[in-house]
Write a protein that holds these residues in place. Structure first.
Motif, mmCIF file in Angstrom:
data_model
loop_
_atom_site.group_PDB
_atom_site.id
_atom_site.type_symbol
_atom_site.label_atom_id
_atom_site.label_comp_id
_atom_site.label_asym_id
_atom_site.label_seq_id
_atom_site.Cartn_x
_atom_site.Cartn_y
_atom_site.Cartn_z
ATOM 1 N N ASP A 4 -40.244 -12.097 -15.724
ATOM 2 C CA ASP A 4 -38.870 -12.335 -15.974
ATOM 3 C C ASP A 4 -37.923 -11.419 -14.905
ATOM 4 O OD1 ASP A 4 -39.282 -13.678 -18.489
ATOM 5 O OD2 ASP A 4 -39.221 -11.606 -19.456
ATOM 6 N N VAL A 5 -38.516 -10.509 -14.527
ATOM 7 C CA VAL A 5 -37.766 -9.674 -13.399
ATOM 8 C C VAL A 5 -37.791 -10.449 -12.231
ATOM 9 C CG1 VAL A 5 -37.603 -7.333 -12.145
ATOM 10 C CG2 VAL A 5 -37.907 -7.525 -14.518
ATOM 11 N N GLU A 6 -38.844 -10.924 -12.126
ATOM 12 C CA GLU A 6 -39.299 -11.616 -10.693
ATOM 13 C C GLU A 6 -38.473 -12.963 -10.613
ATOM 14 O OE1 GLU A 6 -42.721 -13.473 -7.722
ATOM 15 O OE2 GLU A 6 -43.155 -12.296 -9.755
ATOM 16 N N CYS A 7 -38.250 -13.634 -11.566
ATOM 17 C CA CYS A 7 -37.954 -15.042 -11.667
ATOM 18 C C CYS A 7 -36.412 -15.008 -12.085
ATOM 19 C CB CYS A 7 -38.838 -15.851 -12.365
ATOM 20 S SG CYS A 7 -40.275 -16.030 -11.641
ATOM 21 N N TYR A 8 -36.018 -14.478 -13.157
ATOM 22 C CA TYR A 8 -34.688 -14.512 -13.766
ATOM 23 C C TYR A 8 -33.749 -13.537 -12.846
ATOM 24 C CZ TYR A 8 -31.321 -12.087 -16.630
ATOM 25 O OH TYR A 8 -30.146 -11.352 -17.134
ATOM 26 N N TYR A 9 -34.246 -12.280 -12.818
ATOM 27 C CA TYR A 9 -33.274 -11.375 -12.132
ATOM 28 C C TYR A 9 -33.489 -11.211 -10.625
ATOM 29 C CZ TYR A 9 -30.992 -6.554 -11.198
ATOM 30 O OH TYR A 9 -30.148 -5.804 -10.624
ATOM 31 N N GLU A 10 -34.584 -11.029 -10.000
ATOM 32 C CA GLU A 10 -34.658 -11.094 -8.549
ATOM 33 C C GLU A 10 -34.506 -12.355 -7.924
ATOM 34 O OE1 GLU A 10 -38.229 -9.006 -7.932
ATOM 35 O OE2 GLU A 10 -37.437 -6.941 -8.228
ATOM 36 N N GLY A 11 -34.912 -13.477 -8.719
ATOM 37 C CA GLY A 11 -34.927 -14.738 -8.216
ATOM 38 C C GLY A 11 -33.457 -15.569 -8.410
ATOM 39 N N PHE A 12 -33.374 -15.972 -9.747
ATOM 40 C CA PHE A 12 -32.102 -16.969 -10.186
ATOM 41 C C PHE A 12 -30.995 -16.006 -9.895
ATOM 42 C CE2 PHE A 12 -29.259 -19.729 -11.992
ATOM 43 C CZ PHE A 12 -29.657 -20.898 -11.595
ATOM 44 N N SER A 13 -30.891 -15.084 -10.331
ATOM 45 C CA SER A 13 -29.594 -14.452 -10.228
ATOM 46 C C SER A 13 -29.157 -13.625 -9.082
ATOM 47 C CB SER A 13 -29.801 -12.863 -11.538
ATOM 48 O OG SER A 13 -29.854 -13.404 -12.719
ATOM 49 N N TRP A 23 -28.127 -26.912 -11.068
ATOM 50 C CA TRP A 23 -27.993 -26.938 -12.311
ATOM 51 C C TRP A 23 -26.602 -26.529 -12.570
ATOM 52 C CZ3 TRP A 23 -31.478 -24.255 -9.410
ATOM 53 C CH2 TRP A 23 -32.836 -24.988 -9.545
ATOM 54 N N ARG A 24 -25.408 -27.124 -11.970
ATOM 55 C CA ARG A 24 -24.249 -26.684 -12.011
ATOM 56 C C ARG A 24 -23.701 -27.283 -13.204
ATOM 57 N NH1 ARG A 24 -22.817 -31.470 -7.686
ATOM 58 N NH2 ARG A 24 -23.527 -33.126 -8.912
ATOM 59 N N LYS A 25 -23.916 -28.209 -14.041
ATOM 60 C CA LYS A 25 -23.248 -28.882 -15.196
ATOM 61 C C LYS A 25 -23.868 -27.881 -16.483
ATOM 62 C CE LYS A 25 -22.512 -32.768 -16.223
ATOM 63 N NZ LYS A 25 -22.073 -34.292 -16.611
ATOM 64 N N GLN A 26 -24.911 -27.388 -16.373
ATOM 65 C CA GLN A 26 -25.519 -26.612 -17.397
ATOM 66 C C GLN A 26 -24.800 -25.076 -17.336
ATOM 67 O OE1 GLN A 26 -27.632 -28.320 -15.371
ATOM 68 N NE2 GLN A 26 -29.330 -28.593 -16.071
ATOM 69 N N TRP A 74 -37.502 -20.668 -11.106
ATOM 70 C CA TRP A 74 -36.530 -19.443 -11.581
ATOM 71 C C TRP A 74 -35.397 -20.110 -12.598
ATOM 72 C CZ3 TRP A 74 -34.866 -17.560 -5.767
ATOM 73 C CH2 TRP A 74 -36.060 -16.868 -5.278
ATOM 74 N N TRP A 75 -35.068 -21.202 -12.345
ATOM 75 C CA TRP A 75 -34.199 -21.627 -13.472
ATOM 76 C C TRP A 75 -34.768 -21.641 -14.802
ATOM 77 C CZ3 TRP A 75 -29.518 -22.452 -15.405
ATOM 78 C CH2 TRP A 75 -29.240 -23.597 -16.283
ATOM 79 N N ASP A 76 -36.067 -21.997 -14.914
ATOM 80 C CA ASP A 76 -36.635 -21.988 -16.281
ATOM 81 C C ASP A 76 -36.706 -20.747 -16.783
ATOM 82 O OD1 ASP A 76 -37.286 -24.601 -16.166
ATOM 83 O OD2 ASP A 76 -39.325 -24.365 -15.425
ATOM 84 N N ALA A 77 -36.930 -19.659 -15.846
ATOM 85 C CA ALA A 77 -36.841 -18.339 -16.405
ATOM 86 C C ALA A 77 -35.524 -17.610 -16.830
ATOM 87 C CB ALA A 77 -37.566 -17.316 -15.399
ATOM 88 N N TYR A 78 -34.511 -18.073 -16.045
ATOM 89 C CA TYR A 78 -33.038 -17.978 -16.293
ATOM 90 C C TYR A 78 -32.783 -18.426 -17.686
ATOM 91 C CZ TYR A 78 -27.935 -17.453 -15.472
ATOM 92 O OH TYR A 78 -26.617 -17.215 -15.405
ATOM 93 N N LEU A 79 -33.150 -19.739 -17.817
ATOM 94 C CA LEU A 79 -32.731 -20.350 -19.318
ATOM 95 C C LEU A 79 -33.489 -19.548 -20.320
ATOM 96 C CD1 LEU A 79 -31.594 -22.686 -20.895
ATOM 97 C CD2 LEU A 79 -33.755 -23.888 -20.309
ATOM 98 N N ALA A 80 -34.829 -19.077 -20.139
ATOM 99 C CA ALA A 80 -35.485 -18.562 -21.179
ATOM 100 C C ALA A 80 -34.821 -17.182 -21.493
ATOM 101 C CB ALA A 80 -36.850 -18.391 -20.751
#
Length: 502
Positions: A86-95, A183-186, A116-122
């Motif tokens: 999560d840290v790698e994909c949601y935080y360091e990655g997508f965010s 993923w602009r609309k989401q 990364w988007w999948d992790a951000y969503l989760a």
């Protein structure tokens, strides 16, 4: 905002943010303890949470650590666990490698990865689920910042009884940049789950409203956006006649420029120990005539390279001398596993080494560079010791360092050089406003600050302090929460036509 704990363990007021407002520290007896964290969001919300006795949902800052809810200093903490992935994909990655550069005018190139988007969503779902679980009927939930832009929509879908606010602490980009995001609309749909969406500058709110019109075709007027009760149905967009019969709710998107707890900074600056430390700092630096100071996270948006380059050129041109002028740069560590930040640190340290090698003497260092953070007392002492504060961000939602410097200068001395690309520039117009990309203009502003007559310094600082002391963090939070109370749409609004005729 009053809050109560119900018998079922639910809260009427909840803050949802990426991080808890505390850091884990090891006590002298080896036990784990908690202390309030430094930083803009914590500084801004600490007084609000103390008054509300509410719950704060956030990540404790370490991967794969399960922590039960706990209370610290009157605030109930609700930790959310993030795995190493999560840290790698949601935080360091997508965010921080997708959204952060995109929202900061693509100063660095964003990366777009579906995983990364999948992790951000989760992870956004995990934060939303925690809020859904602890929120009382009709509770107010205040969600913060770009890491959690999907949470308002998730809350709205699951708990239409909630009053939902969102505040974006960083800029919101112009549509031409935002449109690059797959993923602009989401993201827009997620934000539209809020009743009130707050931004630092009016231009950011306008950028968001334009994105809503372009992507969904919803009607906007000033700060108001009319959203169908089921915004997830994209077929409702782009067909005004079909939307007239729909139940609509009003979303407010406007600017609420954040500030600091200015009174506490001013009080700390009057502490005799802090004043003594400020004098000691000047002595340790060789008592130069002028101390210039930069205080930033080590981030490519902060313009650290630009100010160091300008300072080095002033030395090279002989307009300043190392014996009389010193630059102190505090660059606290940030996102140290992200490649862009690793490269930035290496570049800055090479530049500092070159300038010190070229111009330093045995008794005088041209650039004093410190890659670590300091407690608040030391930072206030540095502010008091500095004759010139350099805030040269290339893009910044607000920049609270500028306001902290002003708040502590009860002597009405010191000069603030401030980038026009910060939100603070809208408030602090008596600063020397600069374009950090214009190195020659930045150099001229630095010389103007060094040579500014004492009477002009006092006049400018008095005006700056009046602004910061009157518009503090309490006023910011009260104005946002008042707007949120006024615009709560937990109950369905009247039909679109009736709302327009109000």
């Amino acid at each position: 905002m009053a809050s109560r704990r119900t018998n079922s363990g639910e809260f009427d007021f909840i803050v949802v943010a990426n991080r808890l407002p505390v850091d884990s520290v090891t006590g002298s007896d080896g036990s784990q303890q908690w202390r309030l964290s430094p930083g803009g969001l914590v500084t801004a919300l600490e007084p609000v949470m103390r008054g509300a006795e509410g719950a704060w949902i956030g990540w404790p800052g370490a991967a794969d650590v399960e922590i039960e809810p706990f209370e610290h200093d009157g605030i109930k903490m609700e930790p959310v666990t993030l795995s190493e992935s999560d840290v790698e994909c949601y935080y360091e990655g997508f965010s921080n490698d997708t959204l952060w550069p995109l929202y900061h005018d693509v100063i660095a190139q964003p990366s777009y990865h579906r995983e990364w988007w999948d992790a951000y969503l989760a992870v956004n779902r995990r934060f939303a689920d925690r809020a859904i679980a602890i929120a009382a009927e009709g509770a107010t939930v205040w969600v913060h910042d770009y890491q959690l832009q999907l949470v308002p929509g998730m809350l709205r879908d699951a708990r239409p009884d909630l009053t939902i606010g969102f505040f974006n602490h960083i800029p919101f980009p112009a549509y031409g940049l935002f449109a690059q995001l797959p993923w602009r609309k989401q993201i827009v749909r997620g934000l539209l789950g809020a009743d009130v969406i707050g931004f630092q500058r009016s231009a950011d709110a306008s950028n968001f409203s334009r994105a809503v019109r372009r992507l969904y075709g919803f009607e906007t007027k000033g700060t108001r956006i009319w959203v169908p009760q089921d915004p997830g149905n994209d077929s409702q967009a782009g067909s005004p006649p079909a939307r007239k019969a729909l139940k609509m709710r009003r979303v407010v998107a406007r600017h609420f420029p954040i500030s600091i707890d200015s009174a506490s900074y001013a009080k700390l600056a009057d502490d005799p120990d802090v004043k003594a430390r400020a004098a000691e700092i000047r002595k340790e630096l060789g008592n130069p005539r002028t101390i210039m100071l930069g205080v930033d996270r080590l981030d490519y948006t902060k313009g650290i390279r630009h100010r160091i380059k300008a300072y080095g050129e002033l030395l090279r041109e002989g307009r300043i001398e190392v014996e009389s002028t010193t630059l102190v740069q505090v660059a606290s560590p940030s996102r140290e596993r992200v490649a862009t930040y690793i490269a930035l640190r290496d570049e800055i340290e090479r530049t500092v080494g070159r300038i010190n090698g070229d111009f330093g003497t045995i008794g005088h260092t041209a650039v004093v560079y410190m890659h670590h953070g300091y407690p608040r007392e030391e930072m206030v002492a540095l502010y008091l010791a500095a004759d010139v504060m350099l805030v040269t961000a290339l893009r910044d939602g607000m920049n609270l360092v500028a306001k902290e410097y002003v708040a502590v200068r009860s002597d009405n001395d010191g000069v603030l050089i401030l980038s026009e690309f910060t939100g603070a520039a809208d408030d602090l117009k008596q600063a020397l406003l600069i374009n950090p990309h214009d190195i020659d203009g930045l150099k001229d502003a630095m010389m103007q600050a060094i040579e500014m007559p004492a009477a002009e310094r006092r006049r400018r600082m008095r005006a700056l302090r009046r602004r910061v002391l009157e518009n503090d963090v309490t006023k910011w939070s009260q104005s946002f929460l008042e707007e949120l109370r006024h615009n709560s749409t937990a109950s369905p609004l009247a039909e679109h036509k009736e709302e327009r005729n109000d």
